[in-house]
Design a protein around this motif. Structure first.
Motif, PDB file in Angstrom:
ATOM      1  N   GLN A  96      71.272  75.688 -13.783  1.00 19.36           N
ATOM      2  CA  GLN A  96      71.720  74.326 -14.060  1.00 19.36           C
ATOM      3  C   GLN A  96      71.847  73.528 -12.753  1.00 19.36           C
ATOM      4  OE1 GLN A  96      75.801  74.101 -15.288  1.00 19.36           O
ATOM      5  NE2 GLN A  96      75.910  72.180 -14.195  1.00 19.36           N
ATOM      6  N   ALA A  97      71.188  72.389 -12.685  1.00 18.04           N
ATOM      7  CA  ALA A  97      71.263  71.539 -11.499  1.00 18.04           C
ATOM      8  C   ALA A  97      72.544  70.724 -11.538  1.00 18.04           C
ATOM      9  CB  ALA A  97      70.062  70.606 -11.429  1.00 18.04           C
ATOM     10  N   ILE A  98      73.252  70.689 -10.429  1.00 16.18           N
ATOM     11  CA  ILE A  98      74.444  69.870 -10.308  1.00 16.18           C
ATOM     12  C   ILE A  98      74.063  68.633  -9.515  1.00 16.18           C
ATOM     13  CG2 ILE A  98      76.803  69.765  -9.426  1.00 16.18           C
ATOM     14  CD1 ILE A  98      76.947  72.764  -9.720  1.00 16.18           C
ATOM     15  N   LYS A  99      74.311  67.478 -10.069  1.00 14.92           N
ATOM     16  CA  LYS A  99      73.841  66.228  -9.480  1.00 14.92           C
ATOM     17  C   LYS A  99      74.259  66.109  -8.022  1.00 14.92           C
ATOM     18  CE  LYS A  99      73.962  61.242 -10.086  1.00 14.92           C
ATOM     19  NZ  LYS A  99      74.539  60.136 -10.864  1.00 14.92           N
ATOM     20  N   GLY A 100      73.296  65.900  -7.150  1.00 16.90           N
ATOM     21  CA  GLY A 100      73.583  65.653  -5.756  1.00 16.90           C
ATOM     22  C   GLY A 100      73.686  66.902  -4.921  1.00 16.90           C
ATOM     23  N   MET A 101      73.922  68.056  -5.543  1.00 23.28           N
ATOM     24  CA  MET A 101      74.002  69.295  -4.789  1.00 23.28           C
ATOM     25  C   MET A 101      73.849  70.455  -5.756  1.00 23.28           C
ATOM     26  SD  MET A 101      78.067  69.394  -3.914  1.00 23.28           S
ATOM     27  CE  MET A 101      78.252  71.148  -3.690  1.00 23.28           C
ATOM     28  N   ASP A 159      82.093  61.160  -7.337  1.00 24.66           N
ATOM     29  CA  ASP A 159      82.147  62.387  -8.135  1.00 24.66           C
ATOM     30  C   ASP A 159      82.117  63.609  -7.218  1.00 24.66           C
ATOM     31  OD1 ASP A 159      82.030  64.316 -10.066  1.00 24.66           O
ATOM     32  OD2 ASP A 159      80.079  63.734 -10.867  1.00 24.66           O
ATOM     33  N   LEU A 160      83.203  64.376  -7.228  1.00 29.78           N
ATOM     34  CA  LEU A 160      83.269  65.628  -6.478  1.00 29.78           C
ATOM     35  C   LEU A 160      83.198  66.799  -7.455  1.00 29.78           C
ATOM     36  CD1 LEU A 160      86.099  64.902  -3.855  1.00 29.78           C
ATOM     37  CD2 LEU A 160      83.690  64.208  -3.843  1.00 29.78           C
ATOM     38  N   ASP A 161      82.795  67.955  -6.939  1.00 29.79           N
ATOM     39  CA  ASP A 161      82.755  69.175  -7.738  1.00 29.79           C
ATOM     40  C   ASP A 161      83.642  70.236  -7.109  1.00 29.79           C
ATOM     41  OD1 ASP A 161      81.112  68.505  -9.860  1.00 29.79           O
ATOM     42  OD2 ASP A 161      79.271  68.964  -8.761  1.00 29.79           O
ATOM     43  N   LEU A 162      84.404  70.909  -7.949  1.00 31.93           N
ATOM     44  CA  LEU A 162      85.144  72.092  -7.552  1.00 31.93           C
ATOM     45  C   LEU A 162      84.372  73.307  -8.059  1.00 31.93           C
ATOM     46  CD1 LEU A 162      87.734  73.500  -6.444  1.00 31.93           C
ATOM     47  CD2 LEU A 162      88.703  73.233  -8.747  1.00 31.93           C
ATOM     48  N   ILE A 163      84.029  74.215  -7.161  1.00 36.10           N
ATOM     49  CA  ILE A 163      83.302  75.429  -7.518  1.00 36.10           C
ATOM     50  C   ILE A 163      84.036  76.616  -6.921  1.00 36.10           C
ATOM     51  CG2 ILE A 163      81.097  76.658  -7.467  1.00 36.10           C
ATOM     52  CD1 ILE A 163      81.032  73.109  -6.332  1.00 36.10           C
ATOM     53  N   VAL A 164      84.359  77.597  -7.751  1.00 34.68           N
ATOM     54  CA  VAL A 164      85.002  78.824  -7.282  1.00 34.68           C
ATOM     55  C   VAL A 164      84.017  79.968  -7.456  1.00 34.68           C
ATOM     56  CG1 VAL A 164      86.878  80.459  -7.632  1.00 34.68           C
ATOM     57  CG2 VAL A 164      87.318  78.001  -7.805  1.00 34.68           C
ATOM     58  N   VAL A 203      86.448  78.960  -2.461  1.00 32.35           N
ATOM     59  CA  VAL A 203      86.745  77.722  -3.174  1.00 32.35           C
ATOM     60  C   VAL A 203      86.022  76.588  -2.460  1.00 32.35           C
ATOM     61  CG1 VAL A 203      88.561  76.142  -3.942  1.00 32.35           C
ATOM     62  CG2 VAL A 203      88.988  78.612  -3.887  1.00 32.35           C
ATOM     63  N   ARG A 204      85.136  75.911  -3.173  1.00 30.77           N
ATOM     64  CA  ARG A 204      84.320  74.872  -2.568  1.00 30.77           C
ATOM     65  C   ARG A 204      84.598  73.521  -3.213  1.00 30.77           C
ATOM     66  NH1 ARG A 204      78.728  78.424  -2.879  1.00 30.77           N
ATOM     67  NH2 ARG A 204      79.051  79.618  -0.948  1.00 30.77           N
ATOM     68  N   VAL A 205      84.658  72.501  -2.405  1.00 29.41           N
ATOM     69  CA  VAL A 205      84.751  71.124  -2.876  1.00 29.41           C
ATOM     70  C   VAL A 205      83.545  70.391  -2.324  1.00 29.41           C
ATOM     71  CG1 VAL A 205      86.107  69.001  -2.910  1.00 29.41           C
ATOM     72  CG2 VAL A 205      87.270  71.226  -2.912  1.00 29.41           C
ATOM     73  N   GLY A 206      82.711  69.877  -3.222  1.00 27.41           N
ATOM     74  CA  GLY A 206      81.459  69.272  -2.795  1.00 27.41           C
ATOM     75  C   GLY A 206      81.298  67.833  -3.248  1.00 27.41           C
ATOM     76  N   GLY A 207      80.552  67.088  -2.476  1.00 28.21           N
ATOM     77  CA  GLY A 207      80.257  65.700  -2.815  1.00 28.21           C
ATOM     78  C   GLY A 207      79.038  65.620  -3.721  1.00 28.21           C
ATOM     79  N   ALA A 208      79.263  65.656  -5.046  1.00 28.64           N
ATOM     80  CA  ALA A 208      78.156  65.644  -5.997  1.00 28.64           C
ATOM     81  C   ALA A 208      77.486  64.280  -6.075  1.00 28.64           C
ATOM     82  CB  ALA A 208      78.657  66.060  -7.380  1.00 28.64           C
ATOM     83  N   ASP A 209      78.285  63.231  -6.040  1.00 30.28           N
ATOM     84  CA  ASP A 209      77.740  61.871  -6.096  1.00 30.28           C
ATOM     85  C   ASP A 209      78.721  60.944  -5.397  1.00 30.28           C
ATOM     86  OD1 ASP A 209      76.349  59.583  -6.606  1.00 30.28           O
ATOM     87  OD2 ASP A 209      76.662  59.589  -8.779  1.00 30.28           O
ATOM     88  N   VAL A 210      78.526  60.766  -4.113  1.00 26.27           N
ATOM     89  CA  VAL A 210      79.397  59.910  -3.295  1.00 26.27           C
ATOM     90  C   VAL A 210      78.508  58.834  -2.691  1.00 26.27           C
ATOM     91  CG1 VAL A 210      81.085  59.832  -1.419  1.00 26.27           C
ATOM     92  CG2 VAL A 210      80.863  61.908  -2.807  1.00 26.27           C
ATOM     93  N   PRO A 211      78.353  57.718  -3.378  1.00 27.83           N
ATOM     94  CA  PRO A 211      77.356  56.730  -2.949  1.00 27.83           C
ATOM     95  C   PRO A 211      77.687  56.015  -1.652  1.00 27.83           C
ATOM     96  CG  PRO A 211      78.610  55.935  -4.846  1.00 27.83           C
ATOM     97  CD  PRO A 211      78.987  57.368  -4.654  1.00 27.83           C
ATOM     98  N   TYR A 212      78.974  55.919  -1.311  1.00 24.74           N
ATOM     99  CA  TYR A 212      79.331  55.177  -0.102  1.00 24.74           C
ATOM    100  C   TYR A 212      80.248  56.015   0.787  1.00 24.74           C
ATOM    101  CZ  TYR A 212      77.627  51.319  -2.955  1.00 24.74           C
ATOM    102  OH  TYR A 212      76.852  50.525  -3.758  1.00 24.74           O
TER     103      TYR A 212
END
Length: 580
Positions: free
Chosen positions: A570-575, A459-464, A503-512
């Motif tokens: 609001q908490a975003i899972k993992g970050m 699960d990645l997140d796009l945040i602007v 523009v940010r792309v983050g690893g919200a839930d990357v288990p491996y």
């Protein structure tokens, strides 16, 4: 039906299902895909640049091709016929790169005597993708592309002869033998939007061959929601709906008009999938589509070479041809200066092609008819926002592809082909915007598991982040307070305003390990240097990770985020994300 349980092996069985029954589900259409908004004044500006599919091979699986139709003009005696599952090699006489149809493969139960004469479905879709008859206005979307064809017409004509193992038996031939990196499929099986083992196989193939974009028709089971056919429910493919044609197309073909111009076709299948994902992602025009006609006559004749058909089957190859134009744009290096420059060419990931297509479609959101709870027809106005039932919109490649400041004034393009993030880490890209901007991130996710309530793995997140600190989450579609998307492997944000956007792309839930992604930023981007580090943001991402057009420079950052606060607490899972 009789079932036998093998008790000794039962402990290793994790999923059992029946084999589904698969069924088949351009004049105006190609012009609309290239930016035409008026059916009375058609233009093909991308073709006019010389991008017409040269050097591209489109794989197609369908009911057969009438190969000596004028749009292919390939006598039967000159075709590269072969039979078998998996990779059928060139040594088997199955490939000739000089032909329009470079390879024609069949399977054990294919009706090879038919060559699509009975239905003409395969001929029509092939013509829409890459057919060419001189300068005909009915040429396909990528008229200079070549075709690798898999004939899946069943001998008993009751359904299609689709290899049960899509991963090892179907797509690998066009990929390996013919070099196809686009594959169009106008067929599927009813599934109520479920993710089954065929969707898993499709996701697995794309995950292992992440430079091949595979398209599937959504189906024609509208107007109800959650009617996407399988395997079009897969995450990594591009699922295509259908839009109504221009008003002028109905008049030109003496057809009664039953849908509002360029809105979502009422008969086209709608999302979301059973686990809530947006499908289809986008549409191309799918009704009153004139393309190649199949007949039992031999040779290319002056008449009877085209016919009208409708369906998401017709929209899908038009989108596939458009994807071939996008791929040529990158392989020939047009992105660098707006002109062809082979020294700048590269092989795009399928995620990048998908991101470009979706980013372009977001400029043309689609309103649609649906049936309400009381069974009455109701009109849904998207108010310019994408929607889970009909996707992001109708493809308009002219909104993204950049051809220099003279041809594309005031616009720019940032295309990130292959970057990656780990869990809890984000990548940052800064752009100066002068009016409006669209950002789209796509990642090729590991295959899910049939029957799961959620099929997204990484699960990645796009945040602007806007200049005033306002933050927009991917797929929030301008709605403040919307929670982060936890089901899609496509996220998009559209903004209006001026100034420095992050523009940010983050690893919200990357288990491996890490998850690779592709990112497209397009719109009114100021062509000047943008230095993230000067504003206090980390700089130093690999230069090869980002490709910029419009003459603008780029700066990106990568960091484990500090202790930040999410929008409205609001908490975003993992970050957690805020303005830094």
């Amino acid at each position: 039906m009789r079932c036998q349980v093998l008790t000794d092996a039962w402990s290793q069985v994790v999923w059992v299902s029946l084999k589904p029954m698969f069924h088949t589900f351009n004049k105006f259409e190609t012009a609309f895909q290239q930016g035409t908004t008026d059916g009375a004044n058609l233009a093909n500006p991308i073709w006019d640049k010389g991008i017409r599919g040269q050097g591209q091979v489109i794989g197609i699986a369908d009911t057969g091709i009438d190969m000596d139709n004028c749009y292919f003009n390939q006598p039967l005696t000159s075709n590269m016929f072969c039979r078998g599952t998996g990779v059928v090699t060139d040594s088997d006489g199955c490939y000739d790169p000089t032909k329009k149809i470079v390879s024609y493969r069949s399977f054990s139960n294919t009706n090879m005597a038919d060559h699509s004469y009975s239905s003409g479905h395969g001929t029509h879709v092939s013509g829409s993708a890459a057919g060419k008859d001189g300068d005909s206005v009915e040429n396909g979307a990528a008229p200079e592309a070549r075709i690798s064809f898999d004939d899946i017409d069943d001998a008993d004509a009751s359904s299609l002869e689709v290899p049960y193992d899509l991963e090892d038996h179907l797509f690998i031939h066009s990929y390996t033998t013919a070099g196809a990196r686009i594959h169009s499929n106008s067929w599927g099986a009813p599934s109520a939007g479920l993710y089954n083992e065929l969707a898993m196989e499709l996701d697995s193939f794309i995950y292992d061959h992440d430079d091949m974009l595979i398209l599937f028709a959504a189906g024609n089971a509208g107007p109800d929601f959650q009617t996407i056919g399988n395997p079009g429910t897969a995450k990594n493919c591009l699922t295509v709906g259908a839009a109504h044609n221009f008003d002028a197309a109905y008049a030109a073909n003496n057809r009664a008009q039953y849908g509002r111009e360029t809105t979502y076709a009422y008969w086209a299948s709608k999302g979301p999938t059973a686990d809530g994902r947006m499908k289809p992602e986008l549409s191309c025009i799918g009704d009153i589509v004139r393309s190649a006609y199949s007949d039992p006559m031999r040779g290319c004749t002056a008449s009877g070479q085209t016919t009208l058909m409708e369906g998401t089957s017709m929209a899908t190859p038009i989108c596939a041809g458009g994807a071939a134009l996008v791929r040529q744009y990158f392989t020939e290096g047009w992105w660098a200066s707006g002109a062809k420059d082979l020294s700048k060419g590269f092989a795009p990931k399928s995620a990048l092609l998908k991101a470009v297509m979706i980013n372009s479609a977001a400029t043309n959101t689609l309103d649609y008819w649906f049936k309400g709870a009381d069974g009455a027809w109701e009109w849904y106005d998207t108010t310019g926002q994408p929607e889970t039932g009909a996707g992001f919109g109708n493809v308009d490649l002219s909104a993204v592809l950049w051809f220099g400041p003279a041809e594309s004034p005031g616009r720019g393009l940032v295309a990130v082909n292959d970057d990656a993030v780990e869990h809890g880490v984000y990548r940052q890209y800064c752009v100066q915007v002068s009016g409006s901007m669209r950002a789209t991130v796509v990642w090729t996710d590991p295959p899910g598991f049939p029957g799961s309530t959620k099929n997204l793995i990484n699960d990645l997140d796009l945040i602007v982040v806007a200049p005033d600190g306002t933050q927009l989450l991917g797929n929030s579609f301008g709605n403040a307070g919307v929670t982060a998307d936890r089901v899609n492997n496509v996220e998009h944000v559209s903004v209006s305003g001026s100034g420095l956007y992050k523009v940010r792309v983050g690893g919200a839930d990357v288990p491996y390990y890490t998850q690779s992604f592709s990112l497209v930023i397009a719109g009114e981007i100021v062509r000047e240097e943008v230095d993230c580090s000067a504003a206090g943001y980390l700089d130093g991402a690999p230069e090869e990770a980002v490709l910029c057009a419009g003459g603008m420079n780029y700066y990106t950052g990568s960091s484990t985020p500090p202790d930040l606060n999410a929008p409205a607490g609001q908490a975003i899972k993992g970050m957690t994300i805020t303005d830094s």
